[in-house]
Design a protein around this motif. Structure first.
Motif, PDB file in Angstrom:
ATOM      1  N   ARG A 163       0.856  -1.187   0.000  1.00 45.54           N
ATOM      2  CA  ARG A 163       0.000   0.000   0.000  1.00 45.54           C
ATOM      3  C   ARG A 163       0.889   1.232   0.000  1.00 45.54           C
ATOM      4  O   ARG A 163       2.087   1.156   0.261  1.00 45.54           O
ATOM      5  CB  ARG A 163      -0.905   0.026   1.238  1.00 45.54           C
ATOM      6  N   MET A 164       0.277   2.392  -0.233  1.00 42.28           N
ATOM      7  CA  MET A 164       0.977   3.657  -0.088  1.00 42.28           C
ATOM      8  C   MET A 164       0.030   4.628   0.602  1.00 42.28           C
ATOM      9  O   MET A 164      -1.064   4.908   0.102  1.00 42.28           O
ATOM     10  CB  MET A 164       1.401   4.218  -1.440  1.00 42.28           C
ATOM     11  N   GLY A 165       0.426   5.119   1.766  1.00 44.81           N
ATOM     12  CA  GLY A 165      -0.423   6.038   2.509  1.00 44.81           C
ATOM     13  C   GLY A 165      -0.533   7.389   1.822  1.00 44.81           C
ATOM     14  O   GLY A 165       0.267   7.749   0.951  1.00 44.81           O
ATOM     15  N   MET A 166      -1.519   8.157   2.232  1.00 46.77           N
ATOM     16  CA  MET A 166      -1.734   9.481   1.658  1.00 46.77           C
ATOM     17  C   MET A 166      -0.543  10.384   1.993  1.00 46.77           C
ATOM     18  O   MET A 166      -0.130  10.505   3.143  1.00 46.77           O
ATOM     19  CB  MET A 166      -3.031  10.075   2.179  1.00 46.77           C
ATOM     20  N   HIS A 167      -0.006  11.037   0.972  1.00 44.79           N
ATOM     21  CA  HIS A 167       1.176  11.876   1.126  1.00 44.79           C
ATOM     22  C   HIS A 167       1.186  12.922   0.025  1.00 44.79           C
ATOM     23  O   HIS A 167       0.426  12.833  -0.944  1.00 44.79           O
ATOM     24  CB  HIS A 167       2.451  11.036   1.044  1.00 44.79           C
ATOM     25  N   ARG A 168       2.067  13.905   0.164  1.00 40.89           N
ATOM     26  CA  ARG A 168       2.267  14.908  -0.875  1.00 40.89           C
ATOM     27  C   ARG A 168       3.693  14.817  -1.407  1.00 40.89           C
ATOM     28  O   ARG A 168       4.613  14.504  -0.655  1.00 40.89           O
ATOM     29  CB  ARG A 168       2.029  16.327  -0.339  1.00 40.89           C
TER      30      ARG A 168
ATOM     31  N   PHE B 228      -6.074   4.178  -7.029  1.00 43.21           N
ATOM     32  CA  PHE B 228      -5.270   5.371  -6.788  1.00 43.21           C
ATOM     33  C   PHE B 228      -6.187   6.426  -6.200  1.00 43.21           C
ATOM     34  O   PHE B 228      -7.179   6.813  -6.814  1.00 43.21           O
ATOM     35  CB  PHE B 228      -4.646   5.866  -8.092  1.00 43.21           C
ATOM     36  N   ARG B 229      -5.885   6.852  -4.998  1.00 37.89           N
ATOM     37  CA  ARG B 229      -6.733   7.820  -4.279  1.00 37.89           C
ATOM     38  C   ARG B 229      -6.127   9.210  -4.415  1.00 37.89           C
ATOM     39  O   ARG B 229      -5.006   9.461  -3.953  1.00 37.89           O
ATOM     40  CB  ARG B 229      -6.851   7.412  -2.817  1.00 37.89           C
TER      41      ARG B 229
ATOM     42  N   VAL C 141      -9.480   6.391  -8.308  1.00 41.22           N
ATOM     43  CA  VAL C 141      -9.327   6.141  -9.734  1.00 41.22           C
ATOM     44  C   VAL C 141      -8.688   4.769  -9.912  1.00 41.22           C
ATOM     45  O   VAL C 141      -7.724   4.435  -9.214  1.00 41.22           O
ATOM     46  CB  VAL C 141      -8.430   7.215 -10.389  1.00 41.22           C
ATOM     47  N   GLU C 142      -9.216   3.964 -10.831  1.00 38.69           N
ATOM     48  CA  GLU C 142      -8.563   2.701 -11.154  1.00 38.69           C
ATOM     49  C   GLU C 142      -7.461   2.967 -12.171  1.00 38.69           C
ATOM     50  O   GLU C 142      -7.721   3.462 -13.276  1.00 38.69           O
ATOM     51  CB  GLU C 142      -9.558   1.695 -11.725  1.00 38.69           C
TER      52      GLU C 142
ATOM     53  N   VAL D  37      -2.153   4.916  -2.525  1.00 34.69           N
ATOM     54  CA  VAL D  37      -2.627   3.671  -3.145  1.00 34.69           C
ATOM     55  C   VAL D  37      -3.146   2.764  -2.026  1.00 34.69           C
ATOM     56  O   VAL D  37      -2.357   2.083  -1.362  1.00 34.69           O
ATOM     57  CB  VAL D  37      -1.507   2.968  -3.934  1.00 34.69           C
ATOM     58  N   PRO D  38      -4.460   2.748  -1.774  1.00 37.74           N
ATOM     59  CA  PRO D  38      -4.986   1.909  -0.698  1.00 37.74           C
ATOM     60  C   PRO D  38      -5.139   0.442  -1.060  1.00 37.74           C
ATOM     61  O   PRO D  38      -5.306  -0.395  -0.165  1.00 37.74           O
ATOM     62  CB  PRO D  38      -6.361   2.532  -0.414  1.00 37.74           C
TER      63      PRO D  38
END
Length: 229
Positions: free
Chosen positions: A127-132, A153-154, A168-169, A189-190
């Protein structure tokens, strides 16, 4: 995906953020995958990223041009084997510019070349946590290319990791570009959908190639190892 009722089309997810499905054809995907496999080999190859809090990212990463680490850049793999980072080839920088023009138009392409690539490998559980993406000096658009398994993809907002966001897929060959008012939006990316890669690609898992412009000659941020001017 074969046999879809409605073809996927270009979509503006937010002002400055555009998803272009199937931007890389099958040959282009195979060529990029082969290059990623070469870049992933030591020295300065694929490594696990450790966070300042002592945890580890579930995706693994290799960098080109400059080496990213939380939260800066270096000319060597400072949190890996310490080797000099591999150069970013001219053809990949040119692909980044072409991607921006395809998604946002020629006027959005930065005057300076793309000089940093972060390549993340996701297995089924990564996974990839929410980040900037805020460790660069340049505000040039970020270019994201997907290979292999599809993912969720969030794409969020510039204020916080919380809602509002849009899922988004992203499939193999898809392009996602974000710049302008969306340049510093939180994203992550959850979920990865295992087993969804194109059968002919020869990849188990997902690769994401993210291209950025560092712009470190334009302001106060420095690269680790550089001497103060």
């Amino acid at each position: 995906m074969d046999g879809e009722l409605f073809p996927r089309s270009r979509r503006e997810v937010a002002p400055g953020a555009v998803h272009v499905p199937d931007w890389l054809d099958a040959d282009g995907q195979r060529r990029l995958l082969q290059a990623c496999r070469e870049w992933a080999r030591p020295p300065a190859g694929l490594r696990t990223v450790r966070t300042p809090g002592g945890g580890t990212m579930t995706s693994r990463q290799v960098c080109l041009g400059l080496h990213w680490y939380p939260y800066g850049y270096a000319r060597t793999a400072v949190d890996g084997d310490g080797a000099p980072v591999k150069p970013l080839p001219d053809w990949l920088a040119a692909l980044g510019r072409e991607a921006v023009e395809a998604a946002l138009g020629p006027r959005a392409a930065p005057p300076e070349p793309y000089d940093i690539a972060l390549i993340n490998f996701y297995d089924a559980d990564a996974r990839m946590g929410m980040h900037r993406d805020s460790d660069e000096q340049s505000d040039a658009p970020v270019v994201s290319l997907s290979l292999g398994d599809s993912c969720v993809f969030r794409f969020g907002n510039t204020r916080s990791r919380a809602r509002p966001y849009t899922d988004v897929e992203l499939r193999s060959g898809d392009l996602f570009v974000f710049g302008g008012p969306a340049r510093l939006a939180y994203h992550g990316v959850p979920r990865v959908h295992p087993g969804t890669a194109p059968p002919g690609l020869g990849l188990t898992g997902r690769l994401n190639v993210t291209l950025r412009v560092g712009g470190f000659g334009q302001g106060p941020k420095r690269i680790m190892g550089d001497s103060p001017s």
